[in-house]
Design a protein around this motif. Structure first.
Motif, mmCIF file in Angstrom:
data_model
loop_
_atom_site.group_PDB
_atom_site.id
_atom_site.type_symbol
_atom_site.label_atom_id
_atom_site.label_comp_id
_atom_site.label_asym_id
_atom_site.label_seq_id
_atom_site.Cartn_x
_atom_site.Cartn_y
_atom_site.Cartn_z
ATOM 1 N N GLY A 93 15.615 1.289 4.089
ATOM 2 C CA GLY A 93 15.384 2.658 4.093
ATOM 3 C C GLY A 93 14.073 3.193 4.827
ATOM 4 N N PRO A 94 14.037 3.897 4.167
ATOM 5 C CA PRO A 94 13.021 4.921 4.466
ATOM 6 C C PRO A 94 11.445 3.879 4.049
ATOM 7 C CG PRO A 94 13.541 5.639 3.014
ATOM 8 C CD PRO A 94 14.013 5.190 2.836
ATOM 9 N N VAL A 95 11.394 3.211 3.394
ATOM 10 C CA VAL A 95 9.693 2.543 2.997
ATOM 11 C C VAL A 95 9.695 2.213 3.709
ATOM 12 C CG1 VAL A 95 9.839 0.288 1.398
ATOM 13 C CG2 VAL A 95 11.311 1.721 0.759
ATOM 14 N N ALA A 96 8.639 1.803 4.110
ATOM 15 C CA ALA A 96 7.077 1.777 4.903
ATOM 16 C C ALA A 96 6.280 1.387 4.440
ATOM 17 C CB ALA A 96 7.156 3.239 6.565
ATOM 18 N N TRP A 97 5.792 0.250 4.342
ATOM 19 C CA TRP A 97 4.532 -0.458 4.268
ATOM 20 C C TRP A 97 3.697 -0.980 5.992
ATOM 21 C CZ3 TRP A 97 3.321 -6.083 4.367
ATOM 22 C CH2 TRP A 97 4.732 -6.976 4.437
ATOM 23 N N ASP A 98 2.679 -1.257 5.664
ATOM 24 C CA ASP A 98 2.143 -1.589 7.217
ATOM 25 C C ASP A 98 3.091 -1.079 8.708
ATOM 26 O OD1 ASP A 98 0.354 -3.045 6.160
ATOM 27 O OD2 ASP A 98 1.082 -4.668 5.859
ATOM 28 N N GLU A 173 0.891 5.552 10.287
ATOM 29 C CA GLU A 173 0.760 6.171 9.907
ATOM 30 C C GLU A 173 2.289 5.966 9.271
ATOM 31 O OE1 GLU A 173 0.562 9.371 12.855
ATOM 32 O OE2 GLU A 173 -2.439 8.732 12.595
ATOM 33 N N ARG A 174 3.018 6.880 8.938
ATOM 34 C CA ARG A 174 4.098 6.788 8.311
ATOM 35 C C ARG A 174 4.443 8.740 7.298
ATOM 36 N NH1 ARG A 174 9.731 5.171 9.471
ATOM 37 N NH2 ARG A 174 10.418 5.619 7.367
ATOM 38 N N GLU A 175 5.368 9.487 8.289
ATOM 39 C CA GLU A 175 5.434 10.416 7.605
ATOM 40 C C GLU A 175 7.193 10.776 7.077
ATOM 41 O OE1 GLU A 175 5.249 13.630 10.145
ATOM 42 O OE2 GLU A 175 4.996 15.382 8.273
ATOM 43 N N LEU A 176 7.948 11.612 5.296
ATOM 44 C CA LEU A 176 9.155 11.512 5.568
ATOM 45 C C LEU A 176 8.740 13.129 5.008
ATOM 46 C CD1 LEU A 176 9.905 8.042 3.325
ATOM 47 C CD2 LEU A 176 10.055 9.034 5.829
ATOM 48 N N ALA A 177 10.373 13.306 4.772
ATOM 49 C CA ALA A 177 9.921 14.723 4.060
ATOM 50 C C ALA A 177 9.195 14.809 2.562
ATOM 51 C CB ALA A 177 11.696 14.781 3.247
ATOM 52 N N GLY A 178 8.052 15.344 2.611
ATOM 53 C CA GLY A 178 7.587 15.085 0.985
ATOM 54 C C GLY A 178 6.703 14.654 0.982
ATOM 55 N N VAL A 179 6.184 13.597 2.152
ATOM 56 C CA VAL A 179 5.365 12.586 1.835
ATOM 57 C C VAL A 179 4.753 12.435 3.183
ATOM 58 C CG1 VAL A 179 6.203 10.008 1.120
ATOM 59 C CG2 VAL A 179 4.165 10.134 0.745
ATOM 60 N N ALA A 180 3.068 11.965 3.282
ATOM 61 C CA ALA A 180 2.555 11.326 4.707
ATOM 62 C C ALA A 180 1.616 10.191 4.282
ATOM 63 C CB ALA A 180 2.234 12.334 5.889
ATOM 64 N N ALA A 181 1.141 9.278 5.154
ATOM 65 C CA ALA A 181 0.478 8.411 4.450
ATOM 66 C C ALA A 181 -0.136 8.110 5.840
ATOM 67 C CB ALA A 181 1.256 7.491 4.196
ATOM 68 N N ALA A 182 -1.354 7.349 5.588
ATOM 69 C CA ALA A 182 -2.600 7.401 6.971
ATOM 70 C C ALA A 182 -3.190 6.325 6.924
ATOM 71 C CB ALA A 182 -2.832 7.883 8.096
ATOM 72 N N ALA A 195 -3.190 -1.246 2.894
ATOM 73 C CA ALA A 195 -1.609 -1.465 2.619
ATOM 74 C C ALA A 195 -1.368 0.152 2.482
ATOM 75 C CB ALA A 195 -0.680 -2.538 2.232
ATOM 76 N N PHE A 196 0.394 0.475 2.819
ATOM 77 C CA PHE A 196 0.700 1.403 1.646
ATOM 78 C C PHE A 196 2.120 1.164 2.155
ATOM 79 C CE2 PHE A 196 0.198 3.064 6.017
ATOM 80 C CZ PHE A 196 1.017 3.831 5.619
ATOM 81 N N ALA A 197 2.737 1.841 0.475
ATOM 82 C CA ALA A 197 4.699 1.696 0.768
ATOM 83 C C ALA A 197 4.840 3.684 0.365
ATOM 84 C CB ALA A 197 4.992 1.422 0.159
ATOM 85 N N VAL A 198 5.267 3.888 1.518
ATOM 86 C CA VAL A 198 6.011 5.659 1.431
ATOM 87 C C VAL A 198 7.379 5.937 0.882
ATOM 88 C CG1 VAL A 198 3.837 6.798 2.165
ATOM 89 C CG2 VAL A 198 5.534 6.150 3.180
ATOM 90 N N VAL A 433 -4.701 6.939 3.014
ATOM 91 C CA VAL A 433 -4.365 8.365 1.965
ATOM 92 C C VAL A 433 -2.935 8.638 2.511
ATOM 93 C CG1 VAL A 433 -5.307 9.828 4.139
ATOM 94 C CG2 VAL A 433 -5.096 10.670 1.857
ATOM 95 N N ALA A 434 -2.710 8.436 0.807
ATOM 96 C CA ALA A 434 -1.003 9.555 1.355
ATOM 97 C C ALA A 434 -1.268 10.483 0.832
ATOM 98 C CB ALA A 434 -0.750 9.244 -0.048
ATOM 99 N N VAL A 435 -0.510 11.250 1.263
ATOM 100 C CA VAL A 435 -0.468 12.727 0.535
ATOM 101 C C VAL A 435 0.721 13.931 0.298
ATOM 102 C CG1 VAL A 435 -1.453 15.504 1.678
ATOM 103 C CG2 VAL A 435 -2.458 13.808 2.499
ATOM 104 N N LEU A 436 0.918 14.306 -0.673
ATOM 105 C CA LEU A 436 2.317 14.305 -1.394
ATOM 106 C C LEU A 436 2.466 15.898 -1.789
ATOM 107 C CD1 LEU A 436 1.181 10.954 -2.161
ATOM 108 C CD2 LEU A 436 4.014 11.667 -3.192
ATOM 109 N N PRO A 437 2.693 16.836 -1.018
ATOM 110 C CA PRO A 437 3.035 17.826 -1.892
ATOM 111 C C PRO A 437 3.443 18.219 -2.440
ATOM 112 C CG PRO A 437 3.524 17.815 0.643
ATOM 113 C CD PRO A 437 3.893 16.855 -0.166
ATOM 114 N N PHE A 438 2.984 18.922 -3.719
ATOM 115 C CA PHE A 438 4.077 19.225 -5.146
ATOM 116 C C PHE A 438 4.357 20.698 -5.313
ATOM 117 C CE2 PHE A 438 3.743 20.329 -9.201
ATOM 118 C CZ PHE A 438 4.608 19.099 -9.994
ATOM 119 N N PRO A 439 5.518 21.134 -6.442
ATOM 120 C CA PRO A 439 6.213 20.519 -6.077
ATOM 121 C C PRO A 439 7.439 19.353 -4.632
ATOM 122 C CG PRO A 439 7.269 22.432 -6.252
ATOM 123 C CD PRO A 439 5.976 22.643 -5.937
ATOM 124 N N ALA A 440 8.284 18.702 -5.280
ATOM 125 C CA ALA A 440 8.345 17.801 -4.292
ATOM 126 C C ALA A 440 10.133 19.797 -3.855
ATOM 127 C CB ALA A 440 9.481 16.837 -4.844
#
Length: 448
Positions: A93-98, A173-182, A195-198, A433-440
């Motif tokens: 699915g949308p999981v993305a690490w490295d 970099e990785r961006e999904l609805a409601g979260v982005a990371a770099a 490393a990161f997973a979003v 860094v990962a940025v998550l808008p609140f609320p989802a």
């Protein structure tokens, strides 16, 4: 990447005169091997270094020939992904690490750019001259894009000029609805050990849950890059499996950190080989290790979990409202302050201040995941990051000033801006860094 505090006196690269941190083996700009350069070739520079983190564990100099795999092409359908740790399944699915930045997200230039490097793009960054890698059709090897004569060794460096070649983990970099990371290698280190997973999932009632996991390899350990990758992947998969079943986010977070610890421990077991899985031997081998921090955002609750010194910050949209740091470091200074033995100013002035006291790894004496849940009363963003960022925005107020005002609307832009903030500050460490808008946002979560 946590490491022992370093002395303030540094030297400049004998090739390009770029200032170096004490202990650097490679120049972060030209890739030159400075560890093997004669002492008289170094140019002394009196430039104090910003504080860096350290770990109270076996101290060793990172070997110059530490194996660094060159970027591998994507695996064909049905074949194992060569970039995954041994025994790890490919994320679904949308999981993305490295995950390196996708071409369609590359409209913004790599933050390792002219702004951070005095007008000269970094090797491998968009616009940098003579950094493309060519293939030697006669030998089947890759020609260096810098000198165009040498070939690229397995460690990712030219066997002739020593120039570092771009690798997949240098910038991700990785961006999904409601979260982005770099994530970025930074300007001083020759590899990215973060490393990161979003990802995003739906809870049993159909409401969305968005998650981010950020891990930082401990530089004084072996295979820190593998440790962070394994931990981020395992924690992300564990959260994706638990949340749709209705497991409370705080319990799911605890289970995810335990799963991440087991994944890192398995790396030490692999290194020990058959019959050498005993705990004392793993400790003697200075086992792979990393820190971990994670956040899960739902429509009404923010849940965080961590071990180590990576952090979570809360930054409200209304900047007149106070921001907050939601995690407490597993560090020497934090322990001294919590025990009432020193004031915060005294503790953080000590050279032992940033030594970490908690991490994931076979040589950790106990696993003590920290978890907490919050109910913010207003919209804002959650910032999940390694010390490569917060060293340049340590307090909640400083982090709030670094976060763009439209962060909740443009999380990917904000993640890039925060990476750029660290690089412009010196980029002395890997930055994630990962940025998550609140609320989802309702109705925008995908299945994991």
């Amino acid at each position: 990447m946590p490491q022992m505090p370093q002395l303030p006196r540094v030297a400049a690269c004998p090739t390009c005169e770029e200032p170096l941190e004490s202990g650097d083996n490679f120049c972060g700009v030209c890739g030159a091997d400075v560890a093997s350069a004669p002492p008289e070739a170094a140019v002394a520079v009196d430039r104090p270094a910003p504080p860096v983190n350290g770990a109270p564990r076996a101290r060793r100099q990172e070997p110059e020939d530490y194996p660094l795999p060159a970027p591998a092409p994507a695996a064909p359908a049905g074949q194992a992904d060569p970039t995954l740790p041994a025994g790890a399944a490919a994320p679904a699915g949308p999981v993305a690490w490295d995950t390196p930045a996708a071409p369609d997200s590359a409209a913004a230039a790599d933050p390792r750019s002219a702004a951070a490097l005095g007008g000269q793009p970094a090797p491998g960054a968009p616009g940098a001259p003579h950094t493309t890698t060519h293939t030697d059709t006669n030998s089947g090897g890759r020609l260096c894009g810098a000198c165009r004569e040498g070939t690229i060794d397995q460690d990712g460096y030219c066997d002739s000029c020593g120039h570092a070649q771009p690798r997949e983990r240098d910038h991700m970099e990785r961006e999904l609805a409601g979260v982005a990371a770099a994530s970025d290698r930074g300007l001083r280190h020759h590899r990215n050990e973060d490393a990161f997973a979003v990802s995003a999932a739906a809870l049993p009632d159909g409401s969305p849950a968005v998650l981010a996991v950020v891990c930082d390899g401990v530089s004084s350990a072996t295979r820190p890059d593998d440790a962070s990758a394994a931990a981020a992947h395992a924690a992300g998969q564990s959260l994706l499996a638990a949340l749709p079943r209705g497991v409370h986010p705080q319990q799911a977070m605890n289970e995810a950190i335990v799963a991440a610890a087991e994944a890192v421990n398995s790396l030490a077991a692999e290194a020990c080989g058959a019959g050498r899985h005993d705990e004392p031997h793993q400790r003697q081998q200075n086992a792979p290790a990393c820190t971990i921090v994670s956040a899960v955002v739902t429509t009404g609750i923010l849940t965080v979990g961590w071990i180590g010194d990576s952090r979570v910050y809360w930054v409200p949209d209304d900047r007149s409202a106070p921001p907050a740091r939601l995690t407490e470091d597993d560090s020497w200074a934090a322990q001294m302050v919590a025990a009432g033995l020193m004031s915060e100013a005294e503790a953080y002035a000590d050279e032992r201040a940033h030594a970490i006291t908690g991490w994931l790894g076979a040589d950790a004496y106990e696993l003590d995941p920290h978890t907490a849940s919050f109910k913010p009363d207003r919209p804002g963003v959650v910032v999940v990051c390694t010390d490569g960022l917060w060293n340049y925005a340590e307090s909640a107020q400083e982090m709030a000033r670094a976060v763009p005002p439209d962060a909740r609307i443009r999380p990917m832009h904000s993640a890039r801006a925060l990476v750029g903030h660290a690089l412009e500050g010196g980029g002395h460490d890997n930055v994630t860094v990962a940025v998550l808008p609140f609320p989802a946002e309702p109705g925008r979560a995908g299945s994991g």
